[in-house]
Each structure stands twice: as structure tokens, then as C-alpha cells.
Design a protein around this motif. Structure first.
Motif, mmCIF file in Angstrom:
data_model
loop_
_atom_site.group_PDB
_atom_site.id
_atom_site.type_symbol
_atom_site.label_atom_id
_atom_site.label_comp_id
_atom_site.label_asym_id
_atom_site.label_seq_id
_atom_site.Cartn_x
_atom_site.Cartn_y
_atom_site.Cartn_z
ATOM 1 N N ASP A 195 67.055 131.377 105.697
ATOM 2 C CA ASP A 195 67.008 131.658 104.262
ATOM 3 C C ASP A 195 67.145 133.151 104.000
ATOM 4 O O ASP A 195 67.937 133.585 103.163
ATOM 5 C CB ASP A 195 65.698 131.119 103.683
ATOM 6 C CG ASP A 195 65.579 131.297 102.183
ATOM 7 O OD1 ASP A 195 66.614 131.367 101.483
ATOM 8 O OD2 ASP A 195 64.430 131.350 101.699
ATOM 9 N N LYS A 196 66.416 133.937 104.733
ATOM 10 C CA LYS A 196 66.414 135.388 104.527
ATOM 11 C C LYS A 196 67.768 136.023 104.817
ATOM 12 O O LYS A 196 68.228 136.910 104.093
ATOM 13 C CB LYS A 196 65.339 136.033 105.404
ATOM 14 C CG LYS A 196 65.224 137.529 105.210
ATOM 15 C CD LYS A 196 64.070 138.090 106.009
ATOM 16 C CE LYS A 196 63.913 139.583 105.764
ATOM 17 N NZ LYS A 196 62.762 140.123 106.458
ATOM 18 N N TYR A 197 68.440 135.542 105.871
ATOM 19 C CA TYR A 197 69.695 136.163 106.295
ATOM 20 C C TYR A 197 70.929 135.331 105.933
ATOM 21 O O TYR A 197 72.030 135.628 106.382
ATOM 22 C CB TYR A 197 69.654 136.447 107.798
ATOM 23 C CG TYR A 197 68.591 137.446 108.150
ATOM 24 C CD1 TYR A 197 68.761 138.800 107.879
ATOM 25 C CD2 TYR A 197 67.385 137.036 108.720
ATOM 26 C CE1 TYR A 197 67.773 139.721 108.186
ATOM 27 C CE2 TYR A 197 66.401 137.958 109.025
ATOM 28 C CZ TYR A 197 66.602 139.297 108.752
ATOM 29 O OH TYR A 197 65.616 140.197 109.049
ATOM 30 N N ASN A 198 70.739 134.286 105.147
ATOM 31 C CA ASN A 198 71.845 133.434 104.673
ATOM 32 C C ASN A 198 72.648 132.814 105.812
ATOM 33 O O ASN A 198 73.879 132.880 105.822
ATOM 34 C CB ASN A 198 72.771 134.224 103.732
ATOM 35 C CG ASN A 198 72.055 134.675 102.494
ATOM 36 O OD1 ASN A 198 71.332 133.894 101.869
ATOM 37 N ND2 ASN A 198 72.214 135.933 102.133
ATOM 38 N N THR A 219 57.007 121.269 113.140
ATOM 39 C CA THR A 219 57.177 121.802 111.793
ATOM 40 C C THR A 219 57.120 123.320 111.775
ATOM 41 O O THR A 219 57.928 123.963 111.096
ATOM 42 C CB THR A 219 56.111 121.218 110.847
ATOM 43 O OG1 THR A 219 56.195 119.785 110.878
ATOM 44 C CG2 THR A 219 56.318 121.683 109.424
ATOM 45 N N ASP A 220 56.202 123.914 112.529
ATOM 46 C CA ASP A 220 56.098 125.379 112.512
ATOM 47 C C ASP A 220 57.336 126.054 113.092
ATOM 48 O O ASP A 220 57.782 127.089 112.596
ATOM 49 C CB ASP A 220 54.831 125.852 113.213
ATOM 50 C CG ASP A 220 54.751 125.439 114.673
ATOM 51 O OD1 ASP A 220 55.316 124.391 115.028
ATOM 52 O OD2 ASP A 220 54.109 126.164 115.455
ATOM 53 N N VAL A 221 57.930 125.458 114.109
ATOM 54 C CA VAL A 221 59.161 126.000 114.697
ATOM 55 C C VAL A 221 60.307 125.877 113.693
ATOM 56 O O VAL A 221 61.078 126.815 113.483
ATOM 57 C CB VAL A 221 59.507 125.272 116.016
ATOM 58 C CG1 VAL A 221 60.867 125.694 116.539
ATOM 59 C CG2 VAL A 221 58.427 125.513 117.048
ATOM 60 N N THR A 222 60.403 124.724 113.065
ATOM 61 C CA THR A 222 61.451 124.505 112.063
ATOM 62 C C THR A 222 61.294 125.473 110.897
ATOM 63 O O THR A 222 62.275 126.038 110.410
ATOM 64 C CB THR A 222 61.419 123.049 111.558
ATOM 65 O OG1 THR A 222 61.521 122.163 112.682
ATOM 66 C CG2 THR A 222 62.560 122.770 110.601
ATOM 67 N N GLU A 224 70.876 124.422 107.013
ATOM 68 C CA GLU A 224 71.145 122.994 106.822
ATOM 69 C C GLU A 224 70.460 122.155 107.902
ATOM 70 O O GLU A 224 69.842 121.133 107.608
ATOM 71 C CB GLU A 224 72.649 122.744 106.816
ATOM 72 C CG GLU A 224 73.031 121.336 106.464
ATOM 73 C CD GLU A 224 72.593 120.903 105.079
ATOM 74 O OE1 GLU A 224 72.254 119.710 104.918
ATOM 75 O OE2 GLU A 224 72.555 121.736 104.154
ATOM 76 N N MET A 225 70.558 122.603 109.147
ATOM 77 C CA MET A 225 69.908 121.869 110.241
ATOM 78 C C MET A 225 68.395 121.816 110.045
ATOM 79 O O MET A 225 67.767 120.780 110.266
ATOM 80 C CB MET A 225 70.222 122.516 111.597
ATOM 81 C CG MET A 225 71.579 122.183 112.123
ATOM 82 S SD MET A 225 71.798 122.601 113.874
ATOM 83 C CE MET A 225 71.431 124.329 113.926
ATOM 84 N N CYS A 226 67.818 122.936 109.655
ATOM 85 C CA CYS A 226 66.367 122.993 109.463
ATOM 86 C C CYS A 226 65.929 122.098 108.305
ATOM 87 O O CYS A 226 64.907 121.412 108.397
ATOM 88 C CB CYS A 226 65.918 124.431 109.215
ATOM 89 S SG CYS A 226 66.085 125.496 110.653
ATOM 90 N N MET A 227 66.700 122.103 107.234
ATOM 91 C CA MET A 227 66.339 121.251 106.102
ATOM 92 C C MET A 227 66.425 119.778 106.484
ATOM 93 O O MET A 227 65.548 118.992 106.139
ATOM 94 C CB MET A 227 67.220 121.562 104.890
ATOM 95 C CG MET A 227 66.851 122.870 104.236
ATOM 96 S SD MET A 227 67.538 123.135 102.586
ATOM 97 C CE MET A 227 69.248 123.383 102.954
ATOM 98 N N GLU A 228 67.466 119.406 107.229
ATOM 99 C CA GLU A 228 67.580 118.021 107.704
ATOM 100 C C GLU A 228 66.379 117.644 108.568
ATOM 101 O O GLU A 228 65.839 116.541 108.462
ATOM 102 C CB GLU A 228 68.863 117.839 108.518
ATOM 103 C CG GLU A 228 70.121 117.837 107.703
ATOM 104 C CD GLU A 228 71.377 117.814 108.573
ATOM 105 O OE1 GLU A 228 71.262 117.683 109.818
ATOM 106 O OE2 GLU A 228 72.471 117.946 108.011
ATOM 107 N N GLU A 229 65.977 118.567 109.416
ATOM 108 C CA GLU A 229 64.841 118.327 110.313
ATOM 109 C C GLU A 229 63.552 118.134 109.518
ATOM 110 O O GLU A 229 62.758 117.235 109.798
ATOM 111 C CB GLU A 229 64.714 119.487 111.299
ATOM 112 C CG GLU A 229 63.746 119.252 112.415
ATOM 113 C CD GLU A 229 64.199 118.182 113.396
ATOM 114 O OE1 GLU A 229 63.315 117.609 114.057
ATOM 115 O OE2 GLU A 229 65.404 117.909 113.524
#
Length: 132
Positions: free
Chosen positions: A55-58, A44-47, A64-69
Motif C-alpha cells: 500500500d505504501k509503495y504502490n 494474518t500478521d505476515v499478510t 492484490e495477492m495480500c488482499m486475496e489472502e
């Protein structure tokens, strides 16, 4: 990772090729962490680190990959970690939490359907229904 140090400089000096290179590198790095593993198995911390950067750099693909994870992650505290994050925008927090809620609702609906089908199959196989 060097990208995390280079991104603020690339943004400050508006070096678009460097931003794109960092985006590609971070996205590939995260994809390799996920490769061959079940969804939700990246820490979780890596994700969260990758998601806050996306998010910061759009960086839409990485985001999308991180949200899926995060949605697939079985860590019971991952939702709270997302909600309490100071680094994520409210928009991204809401997206992740809404997706997690949708996933929970799908699992509950599936369980209800399975239980209903099981109960109906018992009733049609000669089982008795007891009523008051």
C-alpha cells in the motif's frame, strides 16, 4: 527482510531500479509462502506486513495477492485487524472489507440455495408440507 530497510532509502533517493527490485523480491516471497497451500493459510500478521508495504509503495501485484489472502482467511478477527490498522490507507481497508463482505454474502447465498433445493427435493418426493 532487507527490502523493508531498503525501501525507505530507495524512495528517499528515488532509486527506481532498487524499488522495482524490492517489489519483485517481496512479491515473489509472498507468492512462495502461498504456493501449494490453500488460500487464506498465510498468517494474518505476515499478510498485513506485506499489504502495508504494498500500500505504501504502490506495489499493485503484491497488494492484490495480500488482499486475496486476507479475504480468504478464516481468522474471525482478520477484518478487525484490517479495520484497526494504522499503517493501511482507508482506500485499501475499504477494499479488503468490501471483498470480505462480498465473500460472506456469496457463502450465505449458496447456503440458502442449498437449503431451498433440499427442501424442494423433500417436498417433491412425497413429503408433506404442513401449514397452519
Amino acid at each position: 527482510m532487507d527490502c523493508y530497510r531498503l525501501l525507505p532509502l530507495a524512495e528517499e533517493y528515488e532509486i527506481k531500479p532498487l524499488l522495482k527490485s524490492c517489489e519483485t523480491s517481496l512479491t515473489e516471497s509472498f507468492a512462495n509462502m502461498r504456493k501449494g497451500r490453500r488460500a487464506g493459510s498465510v498468517a494474518t500478521d505476515v499478510t498485513m506486513q506485506h499489504l502495508s508495504c504494498a500500500d505504501k509503495y504502490n506495489f499493485s501485484d503484491l497488494q492484490e495477492m495480500c488482499m486475496e489472502e486476507l479475504v480468504a482467511n478464516d481468522n474471525p478477527f482478520s477484518g478487525k485487524i484490517v479495520a484497526d490498522s494504522q499503517e493501511l490507507s482507508e482506500h485499501v481497508k475499504r477494499q479488503v472489507l468490501e471483498r470480505k463482505l462480498d465473500r460472506v454474502n456469496m457463502v450465505l447465498a449458496r447456503e440458502r440455495r442449498i437449503n431451498t433445493e433440499r427442501d424442494q427435493s423433500r417436498d417433491t418426493k412425497g413429503g408433506k408440507i404442513w401449514r397452519k
